[in-house]
Design a protein around this motif. Structure first.
Motif, PDB file in Angstrom:
ATOM      1  N   GLU A  83     -61.341   9.924  13.313  1.00 31.41           N
ATOM      2  CA  GLU A  83     -60.784   9.602  11.994  1.00 31.41           C
ATOM      3  C   GLU A  83     -60.508   8.103  11.879  1.00 31.41           C
ATOM      4  OE1 GLU A  83     -57.382  11.870  10.866  1.00 31.41           O
ATOM      5  OE2 GLU A  83     -57.004  10.652   9.080  1.00 31.41           O
ATOM      6  N   TRP A  84     -59.828   7.548  12.880  1.00 34.28           N
ATOM      7  CA  TRP A  84     -59.501   6.113  12.798  1.00 34.28           C
ATOM      8  C   TRP A  84     -60.748   5.263  12.932  1.00 34.28           C
ATOM      9  CZ3 TRP A  84     -55.173   4.313  10.863  1.00 34.28           C
ATOM     10  CH2 TRP A  84     -54.082   5.189  10.776  1.00 34.28           C
ATOM     11  N   MET A  87     -55.561   0.112  20.110  1.00 32.34           N
ATOM     12  CA  MET A  87     -54.925   0.640  18.897  1.00 32.34           C
ATOM     13  C   MET A  87     -54.493   2.102  19.094  1.00 32.34           C
ATOM     14  SD  MET A  87     -54.810  -1.843  16.843  1.00 32.34           S
ATOM     15  CE  MET A  87     -54.123  -0.948  15.475  1.00 32.34           C
ATOM     16  N   GLU A 140     -49.336   7.512  13.526  1.00 34.03           N
ATOM     17  CA  GLU A 140     -48.906   6.352  12.757  1.00 34.03           C
ATOM     18  C   GLU A 140     -47.429   6.461  12.381  1.00 34.03           C
ATOM     19  OE1 GLU A 140     -49.937   3.494  12.601  1.00 34.03           O
ATOM     20  OE2 GLU A 140     -50.872   2.913  10.723  1.00 34.03           O
ATOM     21  N   ASN A 141     -46.895   7.695  12.436  1.00 37.06           N
ATOM     22  CA  ASN A 141     -45.458   7.888  12.217  1.00 37.06           C
ATOM     23  C   ASN A 141     -44.623   7.467  13.411  1.00 37.06           C
ATOM     24  OD1 ASN A 141     -45.230   9.031   9.640  1.00 37.06           O
ATOM     25  ND2 ASN A 141     -45.997  10.981  10.395  1.00 37.06           N
ATOM     26  N   PRO A 153     -47.601  -3.626  11.673  1.00 39.01           N
ATOM     27  CA  PRO A 153     -46.539  -4.576  11.994  1.00 39.01           C
ATOM     28  C   PRO A 153     -46.591  -5.772  11.036  1.00 39.01           C
ATOM     29  CG  PRO A 153     -47.626  -3.836  13.988  1.00 39.01           C
ATOM     30  CD  PRO A 153     -48.411  -3.270  12.848  1.00 39.01           C
ATOM     31  N   PHE A 211     -44.248  -0.151   4.089  1.00 37.49           N
ATOM     32  CA  PHE A 211     -44.605   0.777   5.156  1.00 37.49           C
ATOM     33  C   PHE A 211     -44.255   2.219   4.763  1.00 37.49           C
ATOM     34  CE2 PHE A 211     -44.086   2.915   9.281  1.00 37.49           C
ATOM     35  CZ  PHE A 211     -45.376   2.716   9.752  1.00 37.49           C
ATOM     36  N   TRP A 262     -66.422  11.739   7.952  1.00 38.52           N
ATOM     37  CA  TRP A 262     -65.469  11.649   6.855  1.00 38.52           C
ATOM     38  C   TRP A 262     -66.163  11.122   5.615  1.00 38.52           C
ATOM     39  CZ3 TRP A 262     -60.459  13.201   6.584  1.00 38.52           C
ATOM     40  CH2 TRP A 262     -59.835  13.556   7.789  1.00 38.52           C
ATOM     41  N   ARG A 269     -45.437  -0.018  14.157  1.00 36.20           N
ATOM     42  CA  ARG A 269     -44.591  -0.373  13.018  1.00 36.20           C
ATOM     43  C   ARG A 269     -43.546   0.719  12.750  1.00 36.20           C
ATOM     44  NH1 ARG A 269     -41.307  -1.102  10.128  1.00 36.20           N
ATOM     45  NH2 ARG A 269     -41.156  -2.141   8.089  1.00 36.20           N
ATOM     46  N   ALA A 270     -43.985   1.965  12.903  1.00 35.00           N
ATOM     47  CA  ALA A 270     -43.055   3.069  12.634  1.00 35.00           C
ATOM     48  C   ALA A 270     -41.886   3.047  13.607  1.00 35.00           C
ATOM     49  CB  ALA A 270     -43.799   4.407  12.720  1.00 35.00           C
ATOM     50  N   GLN A 310     -40.359   0.686  14.630  1.00 42.19           N
ATOM     51  CA  GLN A 310     -39.388  -0.354  14.283  1.00 42.19           C
ATOM     52  C   GLN A 310     -38.480   0.077  13.133  1.00 42.19           C
ATOM     53  OE1 GLN A 310     -42.213  -3.379  13.309  1.00 42.19           O
ATOM     54  NE2 GLN A 310     -42.562  -3.991  15.439  1.00 42.19           N
ATOM     55  N   ARG A 311     -38.724   1.271  12.574  1.00 44.47           N
ATOM     56  CA  ARG A 311     -37.906   1.725  11.443  1.00 44.47           C
ATOM     57  C   ARG A 311     -36.490   2.031  11.925  1.00 44.47           C
ATOM     58  NH1 ARG A 311     -40.104   6.424   8.480  1.00 44.47           N
ATOM     59  NH2 ARG A 311     -39.390   5.445   6.558  1.00 44.47           N
ATOM     60  N   ASP A 356     -50.392  -4.894  17.594  1.00 39.79           N
ATOM     61  CA  ASP A 356     -50.488  -3.689  16.776  1.00 39.79           C
ATOM     62  C   ASP A 356     -50.985  -2.536  17.637  1.00 39.79           C
ATOM     63  OD1 ASP A 356     -50.497  -2.008  14.603  1.00 39.79           O
ATOM     64  OD2 ASP A 356     -52.181  -2.954  13.566  1.00 39.79           O
ATOM     65  N   PHE A 357     -50.498  -1.367  17.356  1.00 41.76           N
ATOM     66  CA  PHE A 357     -51.094  -0.112  17.836  1.00 41.76           C
ATOM     67  C   PHE A 357     -50.554   0.968  16.926  1.00 41.76           C
ATOM     68  CE2 PHE A 357     -47.310  -0.881  20.513  1.00 41.76           C
ATOM     69  CZ  PHE A 357     -46.567   0.262  20.274  1.00 41.76           C
ATOM     70  N   LEU A 358     -51.187   2.131  16.926  1.00 41.53           N
ATOM     71  CA  LEU A 358     -50.746   3.202  16.041  1.00 41.53           C
ATOM     72  C   LEU A 358     -49.331   3.617  16.429  1.00 41.53           C
ATOM     73  CD1 LEU A 358     -53.910   5.483  15.684  1.00 41.53           C
ATOM     74  CD2 LEU A 358     -53.051   3.723  14.123  1.00 41.53           C
TER      75      LEU A 358
END
Lengths: 109, 1005
Positions: free
Chosen positions: B748-749, B690, B712-713, A31, A38, A65, B898-899, B901-902, B893-895
């Motif tokens: 992974e995260w 997150m 994240e998408n 964000p 992005f 990883w 942001r996406a 908001q596209r 924020d969280f995974l």
């Protein structure tokens, strides 16, 4: 079928033990980032013929990883290193430079 | 006629006779025969028909490169098509049938294609069958399907009777090929102490050398091979295997070898084939060379054979393909065939040598034996259908006029030798063109590279270009030492054994015979026997603009199918290069791909078949479920009961019974497969904030919260109930199919983005059995078993507590995926079955029934609860499903935030979740689309929505469904149309997705 050295457990792992995770050192944009940033974060990837920095997971091993510096054309491996870094360590950069003088990848060289 | 000679045959044992069958006829051969040599001994020269024109074809080669002599081998569960007669060792009771003919080998209807050959040129598939279009389906396709394909597929009802296995091996140096070069390279490498694995594809060692003659360190090749083998067998660091073909070379020194253990003794105990999966530091390819055919008209008539193959049959198996033989060549090596035949008592009429200068020492020897040598001559044409009858001879330098006809019954041809560069090339080794020998050989400057950037394949012997015995052995010694050195060992430098053979004069490249053959001759001059490609086809492709060798291959089919151009490749390239007016190296080769020769599908599968193909995951209640009517449904690697079917009951009756009972009495669900992931640490709350769209850090210990996970998408990837255990521990439930995936997602995260946060995750899915106790009587059965306080006051809805039910240590979650009063109770996996049985026993008086996944689905759909994988498909965001309430507005924020908001994600035209109720109460077809007004750019009807879940609800006695509909929530009450694939139009009203107990009273009592 590649073999990569897992920098955590020390095993020279066969590709069947590994999951490929795409490009390394991608900076997360969350964000507050603009649409272009992005978009690039989500979708824009390098596709080099030559030096590449990649993410791998020792999925059927220790589960960690790690990153690999590799030549996509010859499959030569310059080195592997832990994933908890923002850029390739100096010894990896040196190993690449020794084999591919003048290399660059994104902002690294 | 072809026949067994009175003497000769170094590989056969004439004291051991073997009976076998070919096309139903009983024949006899000897131990040590191949099927090909035994057939020839029985005067069966014709062994099949060709792929396209169905021309009669006989054996051409004596080994793995054979393009023609493909047979169906065995019967029933052991039937296998396309087996090369040349590599099939004869055994007692062998049955074989020829291929590509109808009704039989001698008389074949498809041979009419030969007469139509001028209408079936290169690319005829693309040209002939395009118009008129209706012809494709009703005329062309059935004809092509009937006549196409090599051999016959095994009967689909039979199962392979044999077993197969994989074998993992590690070697410092892998040597592929057990000819004199491979033996010497292995010896040289082993002397350094390196661990050596030597594999040979045939059943015998020594390769061509014992047939071709000469001496090694003064010994006959056979004797030297024996001596060297004895040495290797006595060396601890050497492993040797015959009947093991080096099949492929892959990245970083990985190699596959294919061992045929019982092909020559079918039914013997143990696996039939073994696939060796080898990691080698260095690989020596001592794979030899393959002789090239000559391109002259009629070079495919049975009786025309490679010169080397012909002397193999004489020397190794004591059979001759004919009584009056003509040899055609452009090199000295073929004179060895003339000499061998002559010495074996076969009449060699003459050697036709395309070189005007003729041959060297070997030619002199032939002449001294009384063989006529015709320099500067060529074969204009072979006459005969099913056997060679006559040959027309002309000058090589011409168009094929002024012919002299000679009656004969077999022709040996040699166009020079091509190194077997396949294994060198598989992983990127490059080739160079050798002008003197007219072949491609490995370019030492450009080998395939290993992980360290250095070459890991070393070619040796004839595979590297050398021709004479002396050069081959010297090259092999060098290669063996180099491989050992590169593998990190210090080789003992030694002199190579001294090989002595006749001095040979240079060959003269001959790509067409005669050099300027006219069109009728070129149309009968075959390049690729297996795929029926002629010189004229490649020339036509070039004229039509196919300049790339890869395109020409696809257009003409040159070099395809089971032999992959082992004989045809170089001749085809040369023909293309000449047609294009380019040099051969400029045209280049097609890509060499593994396997070198076909390997069985069984060997690739190995042990992984039947039950061990993909082991099933079983819950602790699995066996009980199985014994109590479970109709199994695969869910991930698990099996879950779709429904528990009672005797005399249909599956759907069972589902309806279970659905009603869970709402009216008491249902039990084996929910053990649900993912259970522990997230622990001082930063666990921050981490989960997150991971989930909603806030998890402010969840109180003892409480549960339903959460959504996005990628994240922005797309919804999983959902489930999260319970907070204590200050720094949370337990996250995932979907059944999502447990491993979500665990990996968290790792992974955690490892790659927030690695400095103090948090750990562990997947404990299989540590617990989890049973949902559902329905109005749920609390009654738990109270009857006794133990912890299960009142609403003690454990309210969306609360959890540890305690005991009866004697069982358990953790009880007051959560509900059915809308009923519901407790999900976790017990240690080892107690799962006992706890389940206790609930079943205690629940009898309360009307207990287990229910399966279909009832689970219907119960949740009645309540409008979404299901990952039904309402989601990887393109759905929570906002599409009306789940905005589960997306935190407080979190920065969280995974996925942001996406989401596209612009496309906030588009008000995204389809949204609604309930759908058919007007007539019927069940909507699953996946049906709702038709809108107008058509799209492709002229297709516009669509405005689709069905995501649809069921018959026994509780409501009608069809209920959920779907995603354009502006759906704004269109409540509107009726839209879903055209079904059955031709009917289903009308459905847009309604609220919650069909049952809208206030949610039943779960909260």
């Amino acid at each position: 079928m590649l073999t990569l050295h897992c920098p955590y457990c020390g095993v020279n792992a066969d590709e069947t033990e590994l999951d490929a995770g795409g490009e390394a050192h991608i900076k997360r944009h969350g964000p507050g980032s603009d649409d272009n940033q992005f978009h690039d974060y989500l979708f824009t990837r390098e596709n080099p013929k030559g030096v590449h920095l990649e993410r791998w997971r020792h999925a059927a091993g220790c589960g960690k990883w790690f990153h690999a510096a590799r030549c996509t054309a010859t499959l030569e491996v310059f080195g592997t290193y832990p994933a908890q870094v923002y850029e390739p360590p100096q010894d990896i950069k040196d190993a690449i430079s020794a084999k591919r003088p003048g290399w660059s990848w994104r902002e690294f060289e | 006629m072809s026949t067994r000679l009175a003497k000769q045959g170094r590989l056969i044992d004439r004291s051991k006779q073997i009976t076998f069958k070919f096309n139903g006829t009983t024949m006899r051969g000897f131990e040590g025969d191949t099927l090909a040599s035994a057939l020839m001994a029985n005067d069966q020269m014709m062994m099949g028909r060709s792929f396209k024109y169905h021309r009669p074809r006989g054996v051409v080669a004596s080994g793995a490169e054979e393009p023609n002599a493909l047979v169906g081998l065995g019967e029933g569960a052991r039937f296998e098509p396309n087996q090369r007669a040349t590599t099939t060792e004869l055994f007692e009771g062998l049955t074989s049938i020829s291929q590509n003919h109808w009704p039989n080998l001698e008389f074949d209807v498809g041979a009419v294609n030969t007469a139509l050959a001028r209408f079936l040129p290169a690319g005829f598939y693309y040209k002939m069958f395009i118009h008129p279009q209706p012809f494709w389906k009703h005329v062309y396709e059935p004809i092509i399907r009937h006549s196409a394909g090599l051999g016959k597929a095994p009967d689909k009802e039979t199962k392979d009777a044999d077993t197969y296995e994989h074998f993992y091996a590690f070697a410092d140096v892998l040597v592929v090929g057990g000819g004199v070069a491979g033996l010497q390279a292995a010896k040289a490498a082993a002397q350094s102490g390196a661990k050596v694995l030597l594999v040979e594809q045939t059943s015998h060692w020594g390769g061509r050398a014992p047939v071709d003659g000469g001496t090694i360190d003064g010994l006959a090749p056979d004797a030297w091979v024996e001596q060297t083998l004895t040495e290797l067998k006595a060396t601890d660091n050497v492993t040797i295997r015959t009947r093991t073909m080096g099949s492929g070379v892959y990245d970083h020194g990985y190699a596959l070898a294919y061992e045929r253990l019982t092909d020559h003794t079918p039914g013997a105990p143990g696996p039939r084939h073994r696939l060796w999966r080898i990691r080698a530091k260095q690989i020596v390819t001592a794979t030899g060379a393959i002789e090239r055919p000559l391109s002259f008209a009629g070079n495919d008539v049975p009786g025309v054979m490679l010169a080397s193959a012909m002397r193999d049959y004489v020397v190794n198996w004591g059979v001759t393909p004919g009584q009056r033989v003509i040899v055609a060549t452009n090199n000295d090596d073929a004179y060895r065939t003339a000499i061998s035949l002559k010495k074996a008592g076969v009449d060699v009429l003459r050697v036709i040598d395309a070189r005007t200068s003729g041959g060297g020492a070997l030619a002199d020897e032939a002449r001294s034996l009384g063989i006529r040598v015709d320099p500067g001559k060529a074969i204009a044409k072979v006459k005969g259908g099913k056997r060679v009858k006559k040959v027309a001879i002309c000058n090589q330098d011409g168009i094929g006029g002024a012919r002299e006809e000679v009656a004969c019954d077999a022709i040996a041809m040699s166009g020079g030798w091509s190194p077997v560069v396949h294994l060198w090339s598989h992983c990127g080794g490059k080739l160079i063109w050798d002008d003197a020998l007219a072949h491609f050989r490995p370019d030492p400057a450009r080998p395939p590279l290993g992980a360290d950037g250095n070459g890991f394949v070393v070619p040796a012997g004839a595979a590297n270009g050398p021709v004479s015995l002396g050069d081959v052995l010297a090259d092999a010694q060098t290669a063996g030492e180099a491989a050992a050195n590169a593998a990190g060992f210090t080789p003992k430098t030694a002199d190579a054994p001294k090989g002595v053979s006749e001095l040979e004069l240079p060959l003269e490249p001959v790509w067409l015979m005669p050099a300027n053959a006219d069109m009728p001759l070129r149309m009968k001059a075959w390049l690729d026997f297996q795929n029926d490609v002629k010189v004229s086809d490649v020339q036509l492709a070039a004229r039509e603009g196919y300049e790339s060798v890869e395109h020409t291959k696809r257009y003409t089919t040159l070099g395809m199918a089971t032999d992959q151009g082992k004989l045809s490749n170089i001749n085809g390239l040369a023909t293309l290069a000449n047609a294009l007016g380019e040099d051969i190296p400029q045209v280049g080769t097609t890509t060499f791909r593994p396997p070198y020769t076909p390997i069985s599908m069984g060997s690739i599968g190995g042990e992984a078949r039947g039950e061990v193909f993909q082991p099933i995951r079983k819950t602790p209640v699995h066996e009980w479920n199985d014994a109590n009517g479970a109709d199994w449904e695969p869910v991930g690697h698990w099996r879950r009961p779709y429904a528990y079917v009672r005797p005399g009951e249909g599956v759907h009756d069972a589902v309806n019974r279970e659905v009603k009972n869970a709402r009216e009495n008491l249902g039990l669900l084996d929910a053990s497969t649900l993912g259970k992931i522990i997230v622990k640490g001082p930063d666990a709350g921050k981490f989960l904030d997150m991971m989930y769209t909603n806030m998890m850090s402010n969840l109180k210990p003892g409480k549960c919260r339903y959460g959504l996970m996005c990628s994240e998408n922005g797309f919804l990837i999983d959902d489930g109930v999260v319970a907070r255990m204590d200050d720094d521990t949370w337990l996250c439930h995932t979907t059944t199919g999502g447990a491993e995936r979500i665990h990996g997602h968290m790792e992974e995260w955690m490892q790659t983005e927030w690695w400095d946060w103090n948090v750990y995750v562990a997947n404990v899915t299989e540590q617990y059995a989890q049973i949902a106790v559902v329905g109005p009587n749920a609390r009654k059965v738990l109270e009857k078993l006794g133990g912890m306080d299960v009142s609403d006051a003690a454990i309210p809805f969306m609360g959890w507590a540890d305690g005991k039910i009866g004697d069982f240590d358990c953790r009880m979650f007051r959560i509900s995926f059915s809308g009923e009063l519901s407790c999900e109770i976790a017990v240690p996996a080892s107690q799962g079955l006992a706890f389940w049985e206790a609930l079943i026993e205690a629940g009898k008086e309360f009307g207990v029934m287990p229910y399966g996944t279909e009832a689970l689905h219907i119960l949740r759909a009645e309540k409008g609860f979404i299901m990952i994988g039904d309402e989601t498909d990887g393109t759905i965001i929570p906002q599409d499903l009306g789940l905005n309430w589960a997306i935190s507005k407080k979190k920065e924020d969280f995974l996925g935030k942001r996406a989401q908001q596209r612009s496309h994600m906030t588009d008000r035209n995204r389809w949204k979740l609604v309930g759908l109720e058919t007007v007539d109460g019927s069940v909507l077809p699953d996946g049906a689309y709702a038709a809108g007004e107008g058509v799209n750019a492709n002229g297709q009807r516009n669509v405005i929505g689709r069905v995501t879940s649809t069921y018959y609800s026994a509780n409501l006695d009608r069809g209920i469904a959920m779907g995603l509909v354009l502006h759906g929530p704004d269109r409540m009450g509107e009726v839209i149309e879903f055209p079904g694939t059955d031709g009917k139009i289903y009308k459905a009203k847009i309604v609220d997705p919650v069909f049952y107990d809208k206030e949610g009273k039943k779960q909260n009592v």
